[in-house]
Design an enzyme around this catalytic site. Structure first.
Site, PDB file in Angstrom:
ATOM      1  N   CYS A   1       0.819  -1.225   0.000  1.00  0.00           N
ATOM      2  CA  CYS A   1       0.000   0.000   0.000  1.00  0.00           C
ATOM      3  C   CYS A   1       0.851   1.274   0.000  1.00  0.00           C
ATOM      4  CB  CYS A   1      -0.940  -0.001   1.191  1.00  0.00           C
ATOM      5  SG  CYS A   1      -2.013  -1.428   1.218  1.00  0.00           S
TER       6      CYS A   1
ATOM      7  N   HIS B   1      -3.506   7.201   2.745  1.00  0.00           N
ATOM      8  CA  HIS B   1      -3.890   5.901   2.191  1.00  0.00           C
ATOM      9  C   HIS B   1      -5.305   5.592   2.657  1.00  0.00           C
ATOM     10  CE1 HIS B   1      -3.995   1.840   1.014  1.00  0.00           C
ATOM     11  NE2 HIS B   1      -3.850   1.329   2.221  1.00  0.00           N
TER      12      HIS B   1
ATOM     13  N   ASN C   1     -10.039  -0.336  -0.055  1.00  0.00           N
ATOM     14  CA  ASN C   1      -8.584  -0.202  -0.033  1.00  0.00           C
ATOM     15  C   ASN C   1      -8.018  -0.713  -1.368  1.00  0.00           C
ATOM     16  OD1 ASN C   1      -5.830  -0.500   0.411  1.00  0.00           O
ATOM     17  ND2 ASN C   1      -6.052  -1.403   2.439  1.00  0.00           N
TER      18      ASN C   1
END
Ligand code: COA
Length: 331
Positions: free
Chosen positions: A117, A258, A288
Site C-alpha cells: 500500500c 492511504h 482499499n
C-alpha cells in the site's frame, strides 16, 4: 529552518477504475456479512472490481493514458516506467513491461516496485532519484492493483476491505518552479511481515495442491495488529515529513492519506493535527486499493479543486512489509 527546494515536480495525474461496482449489500448476498458491519468498522460502502480479462497492466495503462493526455506527453517521451503493485499479472516479467507494451513507450525502461500500500510513495522517491541525478527527463509512476485476484473470498474479515483500481503520475525536474516533492520519509519493518502477507506461492513454498487447498497463496491479515501499527506508523511518518519540510500541520492545505479504513484515517489526522475538513476521503467508494489509493485520491482532489496551484499536500501511506511513508508536496 530553511525550507527545502523541490528537485522534482508532478506534471499530471490520472486514474482508472474498472466499471463494475460491488456494494456491501452485494457482498452480503454471497457471504455472512452486512453493510452495517463493514461500514461501521471501515467506512467502506462499495468497491470497483475488474472482470476476468482486465488485468493489472490494463488498469495501470488506463491511468497512465489519462496522465499523459493531461500533460500532453507522447509515449515516446517517457524515459522510465515504474509500476507499483502487489498484484503483478505474472511473477515474471515485471508488469511494468506489459504496461510499456500497452502504452507504446518504446524509449522507456520499465520495472516494478513492490511496497504494497505504500508503493506509490516509494515509486515517487525512485522517480525523484532518476530525475534529480539527470538520468531521466520524464518518469511515469503507476500504481495498479487487481486486489480481487489475490483475496480469499471465503475470508470475510479481509475480502470486504479491498478493491481494484489504478492511479498514475508523470514527473519531471522542478527546474526552480518551487513545485514538487518537498520532503519524503520512508520506512520498512520486515520483522512484522507476517501481519499482512501472502504466506505461500513464492520461492519459500511454491504453489502446490496443499497451498491451494489451504488458500495460503492469498492475502492473510491480522487485522487488529495491522490497525494499531498503521495508526502509529502513519502518525510518526507525518511528523517526520513535516519536520523535514520545515512545516507544521497548520501549513498543510490537504492531507491525502492511504484509504484503508476511515477510522485509521481519522486517527492519523488527529495525531498529525490536521482537522477532518482538510482530509481527503474516498474509501467509502473504492475500499482499499493498496498502492493505487493515494494517486487516485490525489487525482480526484485535483479534479475537485481541493488541490490548486501553491497548495501544500501531505500524503501518507502504510502497508504490507511492513512499509510506510509520508511526503509533503507543493503544487
Ligand atoms: N462481516 C461480519 N462479521 C465479520 C466480518 C465481516 N465482513 N469480518 C469479521 N467479522 C467478525 C469476526 O468473525 C469476529 O467475530 P467473533 O467476535 O464472533 O469472533 C468479529 O467480526 C470481529 O469484529 P471486531 O472485533 O469488531 O473487528 P475489528 O474491530 O478488529 O475490525 C477490521 C476488523 C478488519 C475492520 C479491523 O481490524 C481493521 O480495519 N484492521 C485494519 C485492516 C486494514 O486496513 N488493513 C490494510 C492496511 S494497509
Amino acid at each position: 529552518m530553511r525550507k527545502p527546494e523541490p528537485l522534482v515536480e508532478i506534471l499530471s495525474t490520472g486514474r482508472y477504475l474498472p466499471d463494475q461496482i460491488v456494494t456491501n449489500d452485494d457482498l452480503s448476498k454471497r457471504m455472512d456479512t452486512s453493510d452495517e458491519w463493514i461500514h461501521s468498522r471501515t467506512g467502506i460502502r462499495q468497491r470497483h472490481i475488474a472482470p476476468d480479462g482486465v488485468n493489472t497492466a490494463d488498469l495501470g495503462a488506463g491511468a497512465a493514458r489519462r496522465a499523459m493526455e493531461k500533460a500532453g506527453i507522447d509515449p515516446g517521451e517517457v524515459d522510465v516506467i515504474v509500476v507499483c503493485t502487489s498484484t503483478p499479472d505474472r511473477w515474471m516479467p515485471a508488469t511494468a513491461c506489459d504496461v510499456q507494451a500497452l502504452l507504446g513507450c518504446s524509449n522507456a525502461f520499465a520495472f516494478d516496485v513492490m511496497a504494497a500500500c505504500s508503493g506509490f510513495m516509494y515509486g515517487l522517491s525512485v522517480a525523484e532519484g532518476y530525475l534529480a541525478s539527470g538520468r531521466a527527463e520524464i518518469v511515469l509512476v503507476i500504481a495498479a492493483e487487481k486486489m480481487s485476484s489475490i483475496l480469499n473470498w471465503n475470508d470475510r474479515s479481509t475480502c470486504v476491505l479491498f478493491g481494484d483500481g489504478a492511479g498514475a503520475a508523470l514527473l519531471r525536474r522542478a527546474n526552480g518552479s518551487g513545485r514538487g516533492i518537498l520532503s519524503a520519509h520512508l520506512r520498512s519493518d520486515g520483522n512484522l511481515a507476517h501481519l499482512l502477507c501472502r504466506p505461500a506461492g513464492g520461492a519459500i513454498e511454491p504453489i502446490s495442491k496443499r497451498v491451494l487447498e489451504e488458500a495460503r497463496h492469498l492475502v492473510h491479515m491480522e487485522g487488529r495488529e495491522v490497525f494499531k501499527n498503521a495508526v502509529r506508523s502513519m502518525a510518526e511518518a507525518c511528523d517526520q515529513a513535516l519536520q523535514q519540510a520545515g512545516m507544521t500541520a497548520d501549513d498543510i492545505d490537504l492531507l491525502v492519506p492511504h484509504q484503508a479504513n476511515v477510522r485509521i484515517i481519522e486517527a492519523t489526522a488527529k495525531y498529525a493535527g490536521v482537522p477532518m475538513e482538510k482530509v481527503f476521503v474516498n474509501v467509502d467508494r473504492y475500499g482499499n486499493m493498496s498502492s493505487a489509493s493515494v494517486p487516485v485520491a490525489l487525482d480526484e482532489a485535483l479534479e475537485q479543486k481541493r488541490i490548486g496551484p501553491g497548495s501544500h499536500v501531505l500524503t501518507v501511506a502504510f502497508g504490507a512489509g511492513l512499509t510506510w511513508g509520508a511526503m509533503v508536496l507543493r503544487w
